[in-house]
Design an enzyme around this catalytic site. Structure first.
Site, PDB file in Angstrom:
ATOM      1  N   CYS A   1       0.792  -1.241   0.000  1.00 43.89           N
ATOM      2  CA  CYS A   1       0.000   0.000   0.000  1.00 43.89           C
ATOM      3  C   CYS A   1       0.818   1.283   0.000  1.00 43.89           C
ATOM      4  O   CYS A   1       0.734   2.058  -0.953  1.00 43.89           O
ATOM      5  CB  CYS A   1      -0.952  -0.011   1.187  1.00 43.89           C
ATOM      6  SG  CYS A   1      -2.235  -1.250   0.987  1.00 43.89           S
TER       7      CYS A   1
HETATM    8  P1  NAD Z   1      -4.264  -8.796  -4.124  1.00 49.08           P
HETATM    9  O1  NAD Z   1      -3.380  -8.610  -5.304  1.00 49.08           O
HETATM   10  O2  NAD Z   1      -3.785  -9.547  -2.928  1.00 49.08           O
HETATM   11  O3  NAD Z   1      -5.638  -9.481  -4.597  1.00 49.08           O
HETATM   12  C1  NAD Z   1      -6.324  -9.145  -5.748  1.00 49.08           C
HETATM   13  C2  NAD Z   1      -7.144 -10.353  -6.180  1.00 49.08           C
HETATM   14  O4  NAD Z   1      -7.960  -9.985  -7.306  1.00 49.08           O
HETATM   15  C3  NAD Z   1      -6.314 -11.542  -6.629  1.00 49.08           C
HETATM   16  O5  NAD Z   1      -6.716 -12.699  -5.940  1.00 49.08           O
HETATM   17  C4  NAD Z   1      -6.614 -11.655  -8.130  1.00 49.08           C
HETATM   18  O6  NAD Z   1      -6.572 -12.997  -8.596  1.00 49.08           O
HETATM   19  C5  NAD Z   1      -8.019 -11.076  -8.197  1.00 49.08           C
HETATM   20  N1  NAD Z   1      -8.417 -10.612  -9.530  1.00 49.08           N
HETATM   21  C6  NAD Z   1      -7.710  -9.848 -10.396  1.00 49.08           C
HETATM   22  N2  NAD Z   1      -8.420  -9.648 -11.527  1.00 49.08           N
HETATM   23  C7  NAD Z   1      -9.613 -10.253 -11.353  1.00 49.08           C
HETATM   24  C8  NAD Z   1     -10.764 -10.400 -12.155  1.00 49.08           C
HETATM   25  N3  NAD Z   1     -10.832  -9.849 -13.381  1.00 49.08           N
HETATM   26  N4  NAD Z   1     -11.805 -11.112 -11.680  1.00 49.08           N
HETATM   27  C9  NAD Z   1     -11.745 -11.671 -10.445  1.00 49.08           C
HETATM   28  N5  NAD Z   1     -10.664 -11.568  -9.641  1.00 49.08           N
HETATM   29  C10 NAD Z   1      -9.614 -10.878 -10.089  1.00 49.08           C
HETATM   30  O7  NAD Z   1      -4.704  -7.326  -3.695  1.00 49.08           O
HETATM   31  P2  NAD Z   1      -4.972  -6.758  -2.211  1.00 49.08           P
HETATM   32  O8  NAD Z   1      -3.709  -6.597  -1.462  1.00 49.08           O
HETATM   33  O9  NAD Z   1      -6.097  -7.500  -1.603  1.00 49.08           O
HETATM   34  O10 NAD Z   1      -5.462  -5.284  -2.598  1.00 49.08           O
HETATM   35  C11 NAD Z   1      -6.690  -5.058  -3.247  1.00 49.08           C
HETATM   36  C12 NAD Z   1      -6.968  -3.575  -3.197  1.00 49.08           C
HETATM   37  O11 NAD Z   1      -7.162  -3.149  -1.847  1.00 49.08           O
HETATM   38  C13 NAD Z   1      -5.850  -2.690  -3.742  1.00 49.08           C
HETATM   39  O12 NAD Z   1      -6.391  -1.572  -4.373  1.00 49.08           O
HETATM   40  C14 NAD Z   1      -5.119  -2.264  -2.492  1.00 49.08           C
HETATM   41  O13 NAD Z   1      -4.435  -1.042  -2.655  1.00 49.08           O
HETATM   42  C15 NAD Z   1      -6.244  -2.111  -1.503  1.00 49.08           C
HETATM   43  N6  NAD Z   1      -5.864  -2.270  -0.105  1.00 49.08           N
HETATM   44  C16 NAD Z   1      -5.003  -3.242   0.262  1.00 49.08           C
HETATM   45  C17 NAD Z   1      -4.662  -3.405   1.604  1.00 49.08           C
HETATM   46  C18 NAD Z   1      -3.670  -4.466   2.038  1.00 49.08           C
HETATM   47  O14 NAD Z   1      -3.247  -4.415   3.192  1.00 49.08           O
HETATM   48  N7  NAD Z   1      -3.289  -5.402   1.192  1.00 49.08           N
HETATM   49  C19 NAD Z   1      -5.247  -2.588   2.581  1.00 49.08           C
HETATM   50  C20 NAD Z   1      -6.171  -1.632   2.175  1.00 49.08           C
HETATM   51  C21 NAD Z   1      -6.477  -1.486   0.834  1.00 49.08           C
END
Ligand code: NAD
Length: 447
Positions: free
Chosen positions: A279
């Site tokens: 992040c």
């Molecule tokens: P991640 O990369 O761990 O997970 C994303 C998921 O989306 C993956 O499992 C991927 O396979 C899936 N995906 C991608 N394209 C897809 C599609 N077309 N259809 C269905 N599934 C699909 O991401 P994350 O860390 O969970 O982050 C997600 C969002 O949340 C980001 O914008 C991030 O900035 C935000 N965020 C993350 C955190 C954190 O601590 N990781 C905290 C707050 C906000």
């Protein structure tokens, strides 16, 4: 309520599992079939304390996973988009958001009931209304507001403590194009009683998330710049300096009974080897690029990123102070994840450090309680020996680099004594007392 969560990463899976635990019927959607199968088998694809138990107790009941996005949208009241929003080197990469918006739009074409689409991913201000909305309308042939709702609900969970953060949030921010959307979003969070809710437009909700992360990243880089100056000046320890700063009653208030409160914010005001994770780096970079595009130079945040980019060098500089050439030198790397209690290696300061050790042909041993599998995706297997214990990592080590603040590393001084070893210890997290080992170097004290 029936909720579809699209994307089952750290945010999507935790949200899905916790919303099911709170009583909603949740379907988690991912296009990675292996993840879907693991989730349906009750096994979490990511390491997060408490997640496996909650997943096991809800899967097959109020929670299921699928790769069929259309069916999930048709059978739910709300879709939460929680796919990744990486930084592509120049700006935020919205390709996953665009793809999912198009897929949801296609599904909405065949949906007769009112449905609300919510962006939960972190996206730059304006994205929900200016990017997601037109894609949904084009693919569904329907009108936002009249035929479906559209909102934005940023997520503030922290990896490592994601479950308690989600179950007991400090705030809930919901933005939307109209009252109806906000009402549906308020219903999603109805089981979270007593939490402060900010109801606003989507653009403001998007900005709240970036501002929160930018503030924390700024505190870290500020502390690191001060720490680097302490080290350069000599005979000053950044820990003592920051302790003196923390005692400002505006940072650590004194209660009526004289007791002092130490808020968690002070942990961001400490020198270390830099921030990482999925992040802070990408969000601050995305905001800088977005600001510049809009004619607003983001000079302070640019400095925050530059300081952080260089901060792992503080560890390497201390290594080179003792070893001119590290070829063949056995270096024990303690910690690979960007912070403790997670296996997330994204943008971890350890990446810069380990890549340099490998490039300089050091004899690298590494130990992380949970991040080995993720690390193997980043470094060539033959370049590192991954160890199963602290003891194995320390065998024959001439230098020990402490890169992640895992609690188990507090035993390092005792373990070194028991093993009768006396390597150079470089404390990248300032977690050991500096007199606890004979040859100590730390961030924020003289180089
Ligand atoms: P991640 O990369 O761990 O997970 C994303 C998921 O989306 C993956 O499992 C991927 O396979 C899936 N995906 C991608 N394209 C897809 C599609 N077309 N259809 C269905 N599934 C699909 O991401 P994350 O860390 O969970 O982050 C997600 C969002 O949340 C980001 O914008 C991030 O900035 C935000 N965020 C993350 C955190 C954190 O601590 N990781 C905290 C707050 C906000």
């Amino acid at each position: 309520m029936k909720i579809a969560v699209v994307g089952t990463g750290y945010v999507g899976l935790v949200s899905g599992v916790c919303l099911a635990e709170k009583g909603h019927d949740v379907v988690c959607v991912d296009n990675d079939l292996a993840k879907v199968e693991r989730i349906n088998a009750g096994v979490s694809p990511i390491h997060e304390a408490g997640l496996d138990d909650l997943l096991k107790s809800n899967i097959g009941g109020r929670l299921k996973a699928t790769n069929d996005l259309k069916a999930a949208v048709l059978d739910s009241d709300v879709s939460l988009i929680a796919v990744g929003t990486p930084f592509d080197g120049a700006e935020i990469d919205l390709s996953y958001i665009r793809q999912v918006s198009a897929d949801i739009g296609d599904a909405l074409k065949d949906k007769t009931d009112y449905h609300v689409v919510v962006v939960k991913s972190t996206v730059v201000p304006g994205t929900t209304d200016a990017v997601v909305l037109p894609i949904l309308e084009a693919h569904s042939g329907k009108k936002a507001g009249a035929d479906f709702g559209l909102g934005m609900n940023p997520e503030f969970l922290r990896e490592g403590v994601a479950i308690p953060d989600f179950m007991y949030p400090d705030r809930i921010v919901i933005g939307g194009i109209d009252e109806r959307t906000l009402t549906v979003l308020a219903d999603v969070y109805a089981p979270f009683s007593g939490v402060d809710i900010v109801k606003t437009n989507s653009k403001t909700a998007e900005m709240v998330k970036y501002t929160s992360n930018s503030l924390l990243a700024t505190l870290i880089s500020f502390s690191n710049e001060i720490g680097n100056l302490c080290a350069a000046l000599g005979n000053i320890d950044a820990i003592e300096v920051m302790h003196g700063v923390h005692l400002d009653k505006r940072l650590s208030p004194i209660l009526g009974n004289g007791e002092r409160v130490t808020p968690a914010i002070t942990s961001y005001l400490e020198a270390g080897c830099g921030f990482g994770g999925s992040c802070f780096p990408k969000d601050v970079k995305a905001l800088i690029s977005h600001g510049k595009k809009e004619g607003q130079p983001m000079e302070m945040l640019s400095a925050v990123i530059n300081i952080n980019r260089d901060q792992p060098r503080q560890v390497l500089d201390r290594l080179y102070k003792h070893f001119k050439d590290i070829e063949g030198i056995r270096v024990a790397v303690m910690g690979l994840a960007f912070k403790p209690d997670t296996d997330d290696m994204r943008e971890s300061p350890a990446i810069t450090v380990v890549n340099e050790l490998i490039a300089k042909q050091a004899d690298v041993r590494a130990y992380d309680p949970v991040a080995e599998e993720e690390a193997r995706k980043l470094f060539p297997d033959e370049a590192i020996r991954y160890c199963a214990s602290i003891q194995e990592t320390l065998e024959g080590a001439e230098a020990v680099l402490l890169l992640t603040r895992w609690g188990v590393f507090e035993q390092l001084p005792d373990t070194l004594r028991q093993m009768k070893l006396n390597p150079l210890v470089i404390d990248g997290r300032r977690m050991l007392p500096k007199d606890s080992v004979e040859r100590y170097e730390g961030i924020g004290i003289s180089l």
